[in-house]
Design an enzyme around this catalytic site. Structure first.
Site, PDB file in Angstrom:
ATOM      1  N   TYR A 127       0.824  -1.222   0.000  1.00 42.07           N
ATOM      2  CA  TYR A 127       0.000   0.000   0.000  1.00 42.07           C
ATOM      3  C   TYR A 127       0.859   1.273   0.000  1.00 42.07           C
ATOM      4  O   TYR A 127       0.804   2.086  -0.929  1.00 42.07           O
ATOM      5  CB  TYR A 127      -0.918  -0.063   1.226  1.00 42.07           C
TER       6      TYR A 127
ATOM      7  N   TYR B  16       3.712  -7.084  16.905  1.00 44.20           N
ATOM      8  CA  TYR B  16       3.925  -6.178  15.768  1.00 44.20           C
ATOM      9  C   TYR B  16       4.544  -4.863  16.245  1.00 44.20           C
ATOM     10  O   TYR B  16       5.525  -4.367  15.687  1.00 44.20           O
ATOM     11  CB  TYR B  16       2.598  -5.906  15.040  1.00 44.20           C
TER      12      TYR B  16
ATOM     13  N   ARG C 186      -8.207   8.973  16.194  1.00 42.36           N
ATOM     14  CA  ARG C 186      -6.957   8.692  15.488  1.00 42.36           C
ATOM     15  C   ARG C 186      -6.622   9.859  14.576  1.00 42.36           C
ATOM     16  O   ARG C 186      -7.451  10.724  14.329  1.00 42.36           O
ATOM     17  CB  ARG C 186      -7.097   7.417  14.610  1.00 42.36           C
TER      18      ARG C 186
ATOM     19  N   LYS D  65       8.413  -2.750  15.591  1.00 43.35           N
ATOM     20  CA  LYS D  65       8.677  -1.361  15.185  1.00 43.35           C
ATOM     21  C   LYS D  65       9.621  -0.686  16.185  1.00 43.35           C
ATOM     22  O   LYS D  65      10.563  -0.011  15.803  1.00 43.35           O
ATOM     23  CB  LYS D  65       7.362  -0.583  15.069  1.00 43.35           C
TER      24      LYS D  65
ATOM     25  N   SER E 233       5.852   3.450  13.319  1.00 43.52           N
ATOM     26  CA  SER E 233       4.408   3.578  13.548  1.00 43.52           C
ATOM     27  C   SER E 233       4.135   4.338  14.835  1.00 43.52           C
ATOM     28  O   SER E 233       4.913   4.257  15.801  1.00 43.52           O
ATOM     29  CB  SER E 233       3.831   2.163  13.665  1.00 43.52           C
TER      30      SER E 233
HETATM   31  P1  NAD Z   1       1.534  -3.716   3.000  1.00 47.10           P
HETATM   32  O1  NAD Z   1       1.304  -5.043   3.608  1.00 47.10           O
HETATM   33  O2  NAD Z   1       0.556  -3.213   2.007  1.00 47.10           O
HETATM   34  O3  NAD Z   1       2.978  -3.668   2.307  1.00 47.10           O
HETATM   35  C1  NAD Z   1       4.080  -4.383   2.811  1.00 47.10           C
HETATM   36  C2  NAD Z   1       4.688  -5.149   1.650  1.00 47.10           C
HETATM   37  O4  NAD Z   1       5.844  -5.847   2.091  1.00 47.10           O
HETATM   38  C3  NAD Z   1       3.740  -6.180   1.055  1.00 47.10           C
HETATM   39  O5  NAD Z   1       3.607  -5.968  -0.343  1.00 47.10           O
HETATM   40  C4  NAD Z   1       4.392  -7.530   1.362  1.00 47.10           C
HETATM   41  O6  NAD Z   1       4.161  -8.466   0.340  1.00 47.10           O
HETATM   42  C5  NAD Z   1       5.855  -7.132   1.521  1.00 47.10           C
HETATM   43  N1  NAD Z   1       6.640  -8.007   2.412  1.00 47.10           N
HETATM   44  C6  NAD Z   1       6.353  -8.324   3.700  1.00 47.10           C
HETATM   45  N2  NAD Z   1       7.314  -9.111   4.209  1.00 47.10           N
HETATM   46  C7  NAD Z   1       8.244  -9.273   3.227  1.00 47.10           C
HETATM   47  C8  NAD Z   1       9.485  -9.979   3.148  1.00 47.10           C
HETATM   48  N3  NAD Z   1       9.949 -10.701   4.184  1.00 47.10           N
HETATM   49  N4  NAD Z   1      10.181  -9.918   2.007  1.00 47.10           N
HETATM   50  C9  NAD Z   1       9.723  -9.210   0.948  1.00 47.10           C
HETATM   51  N5  NAD Z   1       8.562  -8.542   0.957  1.00 47.10           N
HETATM   52  C10 NAD Z   1       7.830  -8.555   2.092  1.00 47.10           C
HETATM   53  O7  NAD Z   1       1.712  -2.678   4.195  1.00 47.10           O
HETATM   54  P2  NAD Z   1       1.712  -1.093   4.167  1.00 47.10           P
HETATM   55  O8  NAD Z   1       0.440  -0.622   4.741  1.00 47.10           O
HETATM   56  O9  NAD Z   1       2.155  -0.604   2.852  1.00 47.10           O
HETATM   57  O10 NAD Z   1       2.834  -0.810   5.255  1.00 47.10           O
HETATM   58  C11 NAD Z   1       4.166  -0.536   4.877  1.00 47.10           C
HETATM   59  C12 NAD Z   1       5.000  -0.365   6.122  1.00 47.10           C
HETATM   60  O11 NAD Z   1       4.462   0.687   6.917  1.00 47.10           O
HETATM   61  C13 NAD Z   1       5.051  -1.588   7.033  1.00 47.10           C
HETATM   62  O12 NAD Z   1       6.354  -1.690   7.563  1.00 47.10           O
HETATM   63  C14 NAD Z   1       4.053  -1.261   8.110  1.00 47.10           C
HETATM   64  O13 NAD Z   1       4.354  -1.919   9.309  1.00 47.10           O
HETATM   65  C15 NAD Z   1       4.250   0.233   8.241  1.00 47.10           C
HETATM   66  N6  NAD Z   1       3.087   0.935   8.772  1.00 47.10           N
HETATM   67  C16 NAD Z   1       1.879   0.778   8.170  1.00 47.10           C
HETATM   68  C17 NAD Z   1       0.759   1.425   8.682  1.00 47.10           C
HETATM   69  C18 NAD Z   1      -0.594   1.211   8.075  1.00 47.10           C
HETATM   70  O14 NAD Z   1      -1.589   1.416   8.764  1.00 47.10           O
HETATM   71  N7  NAD Z   1      -0.696   0.829   6.806  1.00 47.10           N
HETATM   72  C19 NAD Z   1       0.900   2.272   9.794  1.00 47.10           C
HETATM   73  C20 NAD Z   1       2.159   2.424  10.369  1.00 47.10           C
HETATM   74  C21 NAD Z   1       3.249   1.757   9.857  1.00 47.10           C
HETATM   75  C1  WQD Z   2      -8.825   2.826  13.574  1.00 45.64           C
HETATM   76  C2  WQD Z   2      -9.979   3.070  14.536  1.00 45.64           C
HETATM   77  C3  WQD Z   2     -10.632   1.108  15.771  1.00 45.64           C
HETATM   78  C4  WQD Z   2     -12.056  -1.193  12.380  1.00 45.64           C
HETATM   79  C5  WQD Z   2      -3.467   0.231  13.420  1.00 45.64           C
HETATM   80  C6  WQD Z   2      -2.253  -0.284  14.117  1.00 45.64           C
HETATM   81  C7  WQD Z   2      -1.225   0.797  14.186  1.00 45.64           C
HETATM   82  C8  WQD Z   2      -0.966   1.356  12.807  1.00 45.64           C
HETATM   83  C9  WQD Z   2      -2.214   1.816  12.150  1.00 45.64           C
HETATM   84  C10 WQD Z   2       0.721   0.028  11.776  1.00 45.64           C
HETATM   85  C11 WQD Z   2      -9.806   2.391  15.885  1.00 45.64           C
HETATM   86  C12 WQD Z   2     -11.746   1.569  14.852  1.00 45.64           C
HETATM   87  C13 WQD Z   2     -11.533  -0.196  13.155  1.00 45.64           C
HETATM   88  C14 WQD Z   2     -13.427  -1.513  12.509  1.00 45.64           C
HETATM   89  C15 WQD Z   2     -13.650   0.210  14.171  1.00 45.64           C
HETATM   90  N1  WQD Z   2      -0.461   0.362  11.919  1.00 45.64           N
HETATM   91  N2  WQD Z   2     -12.314   0.495  14.044  1.00 45.64           N
HETATM   92  N3  WQD Z   2     -14.169  -0.797  13.398  1.00 45.64           N
HETATM   93  O1  WQD Z   2      -5.958   0.347  15.301  1.00 45.64           O
HETATM   94  O2  WQD Z   2      -5.640   2.850  15.011  1.00 45.64           O
HETATM   95  O3  WQD Z   2      -3.969   1.325  14.155  1.00 45.64           O
HETATM   96  O4  WQD Z   2      -3.139   0.718  12.117  1.00 45.64           O
HETATM   97  O5  WQD Z   2       1.682   0.392  12.378  1.00 45.64           O
HETATM   98  O6  WQD Z   2      -0.084   0.228  14.714  1.00 45.64           O
HETATM   99  O7  WQD Z   2      -2.610  -0.685  15.420  1.00 45.64           O
HETATM  100  O8  WQD Z   2      -6.132   1.413  13.010  1.00 45.64           O
HETATM  101  O9  WQD Z   2      -7.725   1.278  11.160  1.00 45.64           O
HETATM  102  O10 WQD Z   2      -7.550  -0.670  12.745  1.00 45.64           O
HETATM  103  O11 WQD Z   2      -8.572   1.425  13.529  1.00 45.64           O
HETATM  104  O12 WQD Z   2     -14.361   0.816  14.956  1.00 45.64           O
HETATM  105  O13 WQD Z   2     -13.964  -2.418  11.844  1.00 45.64           O
HETATM  106  O14 WQD Z   2     -11.151   2.481  13.962  1.00 45.64           O
HETATM  107  O15 WQD Z   2     -11.149   0.659  16.979  1.00 45.64           O
HETATM  108  O16 WQD Z   2     -10.345   3.224  16.856  1.00 45.64           O
HETATM  109  P1  WQD Z   2      -5.486   1.465  14.494  1.00 45.64           P
HETATM  110  P2  WQD Z   2      -7.492   0.794  12.531  1.00 45.64           P
END
Ligand code: NAD
Ligand code: WQD
Length: 349
Positions: free
Chosen positions: A11, A152, A234, A156, A127
């Protein structure tokens, strides 16, 4: 510069590749094993940018193939933006070893390659989860980190520490951890967006899939929080704004090669938004009513977190351009495109 984006099919990685291709002269190459994504992402990136990005389908946890099938083949890499990780909080509680293995060994192997192949710049996807249930809001980068709620979250926090320690030892190497708040939305063209495998875990894709009839229910997890409408708060930040911060972060690292070892930045809008407000923004932006139900709080959820983003603003020149309405409109456009291609584009249902 030549930039390796890990997780480039995911993503945030894919949106960052689009921003790099549209706004810089950097060359980009990706590593993604498609564990949570699909090779079709690169077709959509090409459709939007006119450029084809090469992806190596490798698992970062396999050090020898990372060396032999990527670094020995591709030649010098100037910088790495490391997105690749597993990110489902609940799954990490059930499968902690998988998460520690994937997220930490992937990072460690990349840093070993930074050492061996003299990579100079590194950006790590961190994160807001590292702040846990912070007492004061909004959180700044000086707000103390807390023991995370999930394996998870630990990957981080530990990942940040590993990177900080490594940056202190390797001369000519610098790194940034970017702490994302809640990334939402899709590319403004509506032609590319979030498509996790299986049932999504995050609120906005759950809302758009529910509104399309892909999911049977939309539960709001708790309406008894001490917030203005009882639902949790959030900081929802548009994925294209997150993507752009990486371009600015790369510039910062390249410009300050000798003065900066390591630093962290919050990437959020600075506005706290409740779950009900997200749903209202979706309804207002799309004209579609969403019949949600209220259920119990979700284990591990914090009541409220949002960012103070002034450090990224001052030091990276980063200003989020998009608001929650833009995020809802683009996410919904993307969802509608998926609806027309269901069974074709959708890789896993
Ligand atoms: P995502 O799952 O869409 O993208 C991660 C990609 O990494 C995937 O395409 C997956 O196939 C690939 N991948 C995972 N493990 C791998 C490995 N061992 N080798 C090669 N490829 C691998 O996730 P995203 O939402 O794009 O998140 C990207 C980064 O941002 C992640 O590190 C995630 O923890 C961090 N992050 C995401 C969010 C969120 O809410 N989306 C919030 C905070 C931090
Ligand atoms: C957002 C809000 C839920 C789904 C997560 C990870 C965090 C970071 C971002 C990676 C919350 C509420 C959700 C639903 C709901 N990722 N909710 N009904 O939990 O804030 O954060 O993603 O690092 O580490 O924990 O994101 O999108 O799951 O939830 O009411 O079906 O929506 O309770 O308040 P969150 P989320």
């Amino acid at each position: 510069m030549k930039i390796l984006v890990t997780g480039g099919a995911g993503y945030i990685g894919s949106h960052t590749i689009i921003d790099i291709l549209e706004n810089t002269e950097h060359d980009v190459v990706s590593i993604d094993n498609f564990s949570n994504s699909d090779a079709k992402t690169f077709d959509r990136i090409e459709e939007i940018t006119g450029k084809r990005v090469k992806n190596y389908e490798l698992d970062l946890t396999a050090y020898s193939s990372l060396k032999e099938r990527f670094f020995n083949v591709e030649g010098p890499i100037d910088g790495i933006i490391h997105f690749a990780a597993l990110k489902a909080v609940g799954e990490s509680v059930e499968k902690p070893v998988l998460y520690y293995h994937n997220n930490l060994n992937g990072l460690i192997n990349l840093l070993k390659c930074c050492q061996k192949y003299d990579v100079k710049h590194f950006i790590f996807s961190s994160s807001c989860t590292v702040y846990g249930n912070a007492k004061t809001q909004p959180v700044t980068e000086l707000t103390p980190v807390q023991p995370p709620e999930s394996p998870y979250g630990y990957t981080k926090l530990v990942g940040e520490n590993i990177l900080k320690d490594f940056s202190a030892t390797k001369i000519g190497f610098n790194a940034l951890s970017l702490r994302y708040f809640n990334p939402v939305g899709a590319h403004p063209s509506g032609k590319h967006g979030e498509l996790p495998k299986g049932r999504p875990n995050n609120l906005v894709p759950i809302v758009t899939q529910f509104a399309s009839g892909w999911l049977d229910e939309l539960n709001i997890f708790g309406d008894d929080y001490e917030t203005r409408d009882g639902t949790a708060i959030r900081d929802y930040i548009h994925v294209s704004d997150i993507a752009n911060a990486h371009v600015l972060a790369l510039e910062k690292l390249a410009e300050s090669e000798h003065e900066l070892d390591y630093d962290v930045y919050n990437l959020g809008t600075g506005d706290g938004v409740t779950v009900l407000e997200v749903i209202k923004a979706f309804e207002k932006s799309t004209g579609i009513s969403v019949a949600y139900t209220i259920s119990d709080r979700r284990a591990g959820d914090v009541e409220c977190i949002y960012a103070n983003n002034s450090k990224a603003n001052r030091q990276l020149g980063w200003n989020p351009k998009y608001g929650i309405a833009d995020a809802m409109i683009s996410a919904w456009q993307w969802q509608q495109l998926l609806n027309t291609k269901r069974g074709d584009t959708v890789h896993s249902e």
